[in-house]
Design an enzyme around this catalytic site. Structure first.
Site, PDB file in Angstrom:
ATOM      1  N   GLY A 355       0.842  -1.185   0.000  1.00 51.91           N
ATOM      2  CA  GLY A 355       0.000   0.000   0.000  1.00 51.91           C
ATOM      3  C   GLY A 355       0.871   1.225   0.000  1.00 51.91           C
ATOM      4  N   GLY A 358       1.013   8.635   3.031  1.00 51.31           N
ATOM      5  CA  GLY A 358       1.568   9.950   2.800  1.00 51.31           C
ATOM      6  C   GLY A 358       3.081   9.971   2.834  1.00 51.31           C
ATOM      7  N   ASP A 477       0.126  10.812  14.764  1.00 48.78           N
ATOM      8  CA  ASP A 477      -0.653  10.405  13.596  1.00 48.78           C
ATOM      9  C   ASP A 477      -1.481   9.160  13.905  1.00 48.78           C
ATOM     10  OD1 ASP A 477      -1.597  10.719  11.077  1.00 48.78           O
ATOM     11  OD2 ASP A 477       0.175   9.953  10.046  1.00 48.78           O
TER      12      ASP A 477
HETATM   13  N1  ATP Z   1       3.866  -3.438   8.911  1.00 51.35           N
HETATM   14  C1  ATP Z   1       2.972  -3.577   7.951  1.00 51.35           C
HETATM   15  N2  ATP Z   1       2.523  -4.811   7.635  1.00 51.35           N
HETATM   16  C2  ATP Z   1       1.622  -4.968   6.649  1.00 51.35           C
HETATM   17  N3  ATP Z   1       1.117  -3.970   5.928  1.00 51.35           N
HETATM   18  C3  ATP Z   1       1.515  -2.733   6.195  1.00 51.35           C
HETATM   19  C4  ATP Z   1       2.484  -2.465   7.201  1.00 51.35           C
HETATM   20  N4  ATP Z   1       2.716  -1.150   7.229  1.00 51.35           N
HETATM   21  C5  ATP Z   1       1.933  -0.605   6.285  1.00 51.35           C
HETATM   22  N5  ATP Z   1       1.207  -1.552   5.645  1.00 51.35           N
HETATM   23  C6  ATP Z   1       0.257  -1.346   4.566  1.00 51.35           C
HETATM   24  O1  ATP Z   1       0.696  -0.275   3.761  1.00 51.35           O
HETATM   25  C7  ATP Z   1      -0.291   0.724   3.708  1.00 51.35           C
HETATM   26  C8  ATP Z   1       0.344   2.063   3.696  1.00 51.35           C
HETATM   27  O2  ATP Z   1       0.948   2.297   4.943  1.00 51.35           O
HETATM   28  P1  ATP Z   1       1.371   3.725   5.417  1.00 51.35           P
HETATM   29  O3  ATP Z   1       1.570   3.643   6.871  1.00 51.35           O
HETATM   30  O4  ATP Z   1       2.474   4.204   4.582  1.00 51.35           O
HETATM   31  O5  ATP Z   1       0.192   4.604   5.012  1.00 51.35           O
HETATM   32  P2  ATP Z   1      -0.934   5.201   5.863  1.00 51.35           P
HETATM   33  O6  ATP Z   1      -0.864   4.619   7.217  1.00 51.35           O
HETATM   34  O7  ATP Z   1      -2.153   5.010   5.070  1.00 51.35           O
HETATM   35  O8  ATP Z   1      -0.552   6.711   5.859  1.00 51.35           O
HETATM   36  P3  ATP Z   1       0.486   7.440   6.738  1.00 51.35           P
HETATM   37  O9  ATP Z   1       1.658   7.597   5.838  1.00 51.35           O
HETATM   38  O10 ATP Z   1      -0.159   8.712   7.084  1.00 51.35           O
HETATM   39  O11 ATP Z   1       0.785   6.579   7.921  1.00 51.35           O
HETATM   40  C9  ATP Z   1      -1.139   0.494   4.931  1.00 51.35           C
HETATM   41  O12 ATP Z   1      -2.434   0.932   4.716  1.00 51.35           O
HETATM   42  C10 ATP Z   1      -1.082  -1.001   5.102  1.00 51.35           C
HETATM   43  O13 ATP Z   1      -2.071  -1.630   4.342  1.00 51.35           O
END
Ligand code: ATP
Ligand code: NAG
Ligand code: NAG
Ligand code: NAG
Ligand code: NAG
Ligand code: NAG
Ligand code: NAG
Ligand code: NAG
Ligand code: NAG
Length: 705
Positions: A355, A358, A477
C-alpha cells in the site's frame, strides 16, 4: 670463402704445447673457421646457444627459461698430473646482456670450468644452467664458475641484482661484489651488466699465490686493480686434471639475450687482450625498442582506459552506496544494507506493494537469512538535515517495544531515501475492515469483541508511548490506517514518531503541523505544538470510528450526521446512542462496553485539551468495562445552546475547523490523506491557513450548521 672482412679478423689461434699446460686460444668473434666449419668457429654449443650470421655467439634469446652453453671443444689440462696442483690460468672475454625489458633482465651468465661440456641436469633461471637444486653445494660437482648475475636470488644470498660472484661447487658465492670497476683515478665506478652494452671481463687465477681476480670494464683496456680479488683459494681439489672451459647462461621468468662477442684464454700465462673494435657488433635493438615503445604505450593506454572505467564504476558505487555517516554507526545494530532490502522485496517490485501512504510506498519483503516477513516502508525525503535528526531519533524508537506497537526492526538510508523495516502485519490496516466499501465483495466484519480488543490494545500502546517509556513519545498520527492487525487480529499501532520527520521543515520558523484531518486536535492548528492530548484527541476519533464503522467525517451522510463526533454527542445526550453503533454488528455487542467506548470517545474528543483524559485514565476505563465508572463527559462549551450557536472560538466550531476537506469518504483514501497532508501541514503559530484549506473550512462550517 668469407666475404665479410670480420672473418679475416676472426681466427682461432691454438698454441698447443707438448705438455698442453700452455693451452691458449683466442676467438675474435665466432664466425671464423672457414667453409669446412660451415662458416663458424670450432666451439661446442648445447642448449639454445647459437652463432648468429655476424659471428656473435648468442647463448640465450629473451624467451623465458632457456639454457645455453658454449665450451671450448676439447678438455684442457688444468692440473699438474704429478703433483695435482692447479695451474694458473687467465681468461678475457667480451659479453653483452640485452634484457627483454630495460632494467628487468634475467638471469645472467657465468664463466665456467666443468668436468663436462653438457652440464647434464642443470636448470635455467637462478641455476644459471650450471646445476640443479639437488646438487647445489655438492663437492662432487667439481665446478668452478664466475657469475655475472642480473637477478637477486635470496635463496643463494645474492647481494643485489647486478653482481659478480665466485662460485665453487655452489651458487652460493664464496665471494661477490656489486658490478663495478676502478677507474683511472682509482674511483669505484659501477657498471650495469644488463645495460645491453658490451662488457669486457677478465678472470685470472694465480695457482701459486692462490688468488682469483675478476675484473670488468666497459672498454678494452684492463683496469689495473680487479674489482674482486678472492684469496686464498686453492682450485686443486676442485678441478680434475682435465676440464672443459666455457660459458653458461640462462633465463627465467624475466629474460635477457646473452651474447658472447669474443674470448681469449691462456693456461699459465696472461690471456691475449681483445680489441672490442674488432669484435662483431651487437644486433641493433631498434626494432625491438620501437615494438617496446608501442607495447608500453598501448599498455599505458589500456591501463588509462581501465582506470577511467574503474573510477567511473567506483564513482557509481559510491554514489549509489548506502549513505553511512559516522553518527549512524554509533546507533547500533538496526541497520540493513540496501542490497539486502532490495533482495528481500525482490527489487521493490510492484507485486510486493502492500500500500502507500503519505510518507511513501510500503512493500512486503522476506529477509534472506531468517525468512522473516517484513514490511519495508520507503520514505523519500529531500532534507538531509531532517533525515539526520530523524534517524537519530529512530535509534531510540528502535528500542521501543510493546506488544501493541508495530515493531521497527531497522532502517537503511540510500541517497534521499529512508527505508524503514517493520514487522509484517498479515491482516493489514484497520481501516480496511472498518469502513464499508461497496467495491470489496464480502468484506470481513470485525465483531464487537475484536473491535474492543483492538481499542484496548491501541490505548495501551499509546499509554506506553506517553508515560511508560523513558521519555514522552508523541505519536502525532493516530488513525485507523495506522492501526495494523497482526495474525491474531490484535491492534498494533504503527508509524510512531514518523510524523516528526515532516516537522523538520526547511524554515525552522514555520513548524509544520502534521497529522491527518479528522484526527487533528483543534488547538494543534492554533499553536502548532503537538502534545499528548493531541494523541488523546485522535484516539477519541478512532474510538468513535470503531464503534460507528464510519469515518470522522462522512460527506455522503445526511447533514446532521456529517461530523461524526457531533452526531454521536447529540445521540448520546438524548440517550439514543444505539443509533450510532455500526449497523454491520447487527446488534450483537456488549452494551456496557459500547457505552464505555462512546463515553471515552466523546471525552477524548473534547475540544478543550485540558478537559480530555490522559491515556492512563482511558486505559483504566476501557479495561474496567463499566460505563458507570466513566465520569460524565464535560459538555463542549459552544454546543450548550445547540448547533445553531455560532461562535468564532472554541466548541465544536473549532472542532469542525479541523475537517477541511470534502474529499473524505468516497474514493481513494490515499489521495485524501495526501491532500490532507498537503493542506493541513501549513500552519505556524500565527500563520495563515492556506487559501484552499480556509475556503474548505468555511464551506464546511456553513454546511454543518
Ligand atoms: N507493517 C505492515 N505490515 C503490513 N502492511 C503494512 C504495514 N505497514 C503498512 N502496511 C500497509 O501499507 C499501507 C500504507 O501504509 P502507510 O503507513 O504508509 O500509510 P498510511 O498509514 O495510510 O498513511 P500514513 O503515511 O499517514 O501513515 C497500509 O495501509 C497497510 O495496508
Ligand atoms: C628463442 O629460442 C627458442 C629456442 O631456440 C625458440 O623457441 C624461440 O622462438 C626463440 N625466441 C625468439 C624471440 O627468438
Ligand atoms: C674442433 O676441435 C676439436 C678438438 O680440438 C677437434 O677434435 C675437431 O675435429 C674440430 N672440429 C672441426 C670441425 O674443426
Ligand atoms: C709438475 O710438477 C713437477 C714437480 O714440481 C714438475 O717437475 C713438472 O715439470 C710439472 N709439470 C708440468 C707440466 O708443469
Ligand atoms: C653429491 O653428488 C653425488 C653424486 O651425484 C651423490 O652421490 C651424493 O649423494 C651427493 N651428495 C649430497 C650431499 O647431495
Ligand atoms: C666456497 O663455499 C662453499 C659453500 O658455499 C664451501 O663449501 C667452500 O668451502 C667454499 N670454498 C672456499 C675456498 O671458500
Ligand atoms: C663499489 O661501489 C658500490 C656502490 O657505491 C659498492 O656497493 C661496492 O661494494 C663498491 N665495490 C668495492 C669493491 O668497493
Ligand atoms: C690480483 O689482484 C691483486 C690485487 O690487485 C694483485 O696484487 C695480483 O697480482 C693479481 N693477481 C693476478 C693473477 O692477476
Ligand atoms: C488474519 O490473518 C490470518 C493469518 O494470515 C488469517 O488466517 C485470518 O483469516 C485473517 N483474518 C481476517 C479477518 O482476515
Amino acid at each position: 670463402m668469407s666475404e665479410n672482412p670480420i672473418f679475416f679478423l676472426a681466427f682461432v689461434a691454438l698454441f698447443l704445447s707438448a705438455a698442453s699446460q700452455h693451452d691458449e686460444f683466442v676467438y675474435t668473434g665466432f664466425g671464423g673457421g672457414g667453409a669446412a666449419n660451415g662458416g663458424r668457429s670450432n666451439i661446442s654449443l648445447t642448449g639454445v646457444a647459437e652463432i648468429e650470421n655476424n659471428g656473435i655467439l648468442r647463448l640465450t634469446n629473451d624467451t623465458s627459461r632457456l639454457i645455453g652453453h658454449a665450451f671450448y671443444p676439447s678438455a684442457l689440462q688444468f692440473r699438474n698430473a704429478t703433483t695435482g696442483d692447479a695451474f694458473s690460468f687467465s681468461a678475457a672475454f667480451a659479453f653483452a646482456i640485452v634484457p627483454e625489458y630495460p632494467t628487468l633482465g634475467g638471469h645472467g651468465l657465468a664463466f665456467v670450468i666443468s668436468p663436462t661440456k653438457e652440464l647434464k641436469g642443470a636448470l635455467p633461471s637462478q641455476y644459471l644452467g650450471l646445476m640443479n637444486a639437488a646438487d647445489v653445494g655438492n663437492f662432487s660437482n667439481h665446478l668452478f664458475a664466475v657469475e655475472f648475475d642480473t637477478v637477486q636470488d635470496f635463496e643463494f644470498g645474492d647481494i643485489n641484482d647486478n653482481h659478480i660472484g665466485i662460485d665453487i661447487n655452489s651458487l652460493v658465492s664464496n665471494a661477490s661484489v656489486a658490478a663495478a670497476y676502478y677507474g683511472g683515478d682509482g674511483a669505484n665506478v659501477s657498471l650495469n651488466l644488463k645495460s645491453g652494452g658490451t662488457v669486457q671481463a677478465w678472470v685470472d687465477y694465480d695457482g701459486v699465490a692462490k688468488v682469483i681476480n675478476v675484473t670488468v670494464a666497459p672498454f678494452s683496456s684492463k683496469p689495473a686493480v680487479p674489482i674482486l680479488s678472492f684469496h686464498p683459494v686453492d682450485l686443486s681439489p676442485i678441478l680434475h686434471d682435465r676440464m672443459f672451459v666455457g660459458f653458461s647462461a640462462s633465463t627465467g621468468l624475466l629474460a635477457s639475450s646473452h651474447y658472447l662477442l669474443g674470448w681469449s684464454f691462456k693456461m699459465n700465462g696472461v690471456a691475449q687482450s681483445l680489441d672490442l673494435a674488432s669484435l662483431p657488433s651487437l644486433p641493433h635493438p631498434k626494432k625491438k625498442a620501437t615494438a617496446l615503445i608501442i607495447a608500453v604505450s598501448a599498455t599505458a593506454v589500456i591501463i588509462l582506459i581501465a582506470a577511467v572505467i574503474g573510477a567511473a564504476y567506483l564513482f557509481y558505487k559510491i554514489k549509489n552506496a548506502d549513505v553511512i555517516e559516522p553518527w549512524e554507526l554509533e546507533i547500533g545494530p538496526h541497520r540493513f544494507s540496501y542490497k539486502e532490502l532490495k533482495r528481500a522485496t525482490k527489487g521493490f517490485r510492484d507485486r510486493e506493494l502492500l500500500g502507500f501512504g503519505g510518507f511513501g510506498k510500503v512493500y512486503k519483503g522476506t529477509l534472506p537469512g531468517s525468512r522473516t516477513e517484513v514490511a519495508v516502508k520507503r520514505v523519500s525525503h529531500e532534507s538531509r538535515q531532517g533525515i539526520r535528526e530523524f534517524v537519530a531519533e529512530i535509534a531510540s524508537i528502535g528500542r521501543l517495544r510493546h506488544r501493541n506497537l508495530v515493531q521497527l526492526l531497522g532502517w537503511c538510508r540510500r541517497r534521499a531515501d529512508l527505508l524503514l523495516v517493520y514487522d509484517y502485519m498479515p491482516n493489514g490496516s484497520l481501516d480496511n475492515f472498518l469502513f464499508f466499501d461497496e467495491s470489496k465483495a464480502d468484506q470481513p466484519v470485525l465483531s464487537w469483541a475484536e473491535r474492543f480488543r483492538i481499542l484496548r490494545g491501541v490505548a495501551s500502546a499509546l499509554l506506553y508511548l506517553h508515560e511508560e517509556w523513558e521519555h514522552v513519545v508523541i505519536h502525532r498520527d493516530v488513525k485507523a490506517s495506522n492501526v495494523l492487525l497482526d495474525a491474531d487480529l490484535n491492534g498494533r499501532l504503527g508509524d510512531f514518531g514518523l510524523a516528526k520527520l515532516y516537522e523538520h521543515g526547511a524554515n525552522p520558523s514555520t513548524t509544520r503541523v502534521v497529522g491527518t484531518l479528522g484526527y487533528l486536535a483543534p488547538e494543534l492548528t492554533r499553536t502548532g505544538k503537538a502534545t499528548t492530548s493531541c494523541d488523546v484527541f485522535a484516539f477519541g476519533a478512532l474510538v468513535l470510528e470503531v464503534v460507528c464503522g464510519r469515518r470522522p467525517i462522512e460527506s455522503k451522510a445526511p447533514p446532521e450526521e456529517l461530523v461524526l463526533v457531533e452526531w454521536v454527542w447529540e445521540r448520546w445526550s438524548s440517550g439514543r446512542w444505539a443509533d450510532v453503533v455500526d449497523p454491520r454488528l447487527e446488534g450483537v455487542y456488549d452494551n456496557e462496553e459500547v457505552a464505555v467506548a462512546i463515553k471515552v470517545g466523546l471525552w477524548c474528543s473534547h475540544p478543550a485539551a485540558a478537559a480530555r483524559p490522559t491515556m492512563r485514565e482511558v486505559v483504566r476505563y476501557l479495561d474496567g468495562g463499566d460505563a458507570a465508572e466513566v465520569p460524565d463527559v464535560p459538555s463542549p462549551p459552544a454546543s450548550d445552546g445547540g448547533h445553531e450557536g455560532k461562535s468564532d472560538h472554541g466548541g465544536f466550531e473549532d472542532f469542525v475547523h479541523s475537517y477541511p476537506s470534502s474529499s473524505f469518504g468516497k474514493g481513494s483514501i490515499a489521495s485524501a490523506i495526501a491532500l490532507g497532508r498537503e493542506e493541513a501541514g501549513l500552519v505556524g503559530p500565527d500563520g495563515p491557513v492556506s487559501s484552499f484549506a480556509y475556503s474548505s473550512l468555511s464551506s464546511l462550517s456553513r454546511g454543518s450548521v
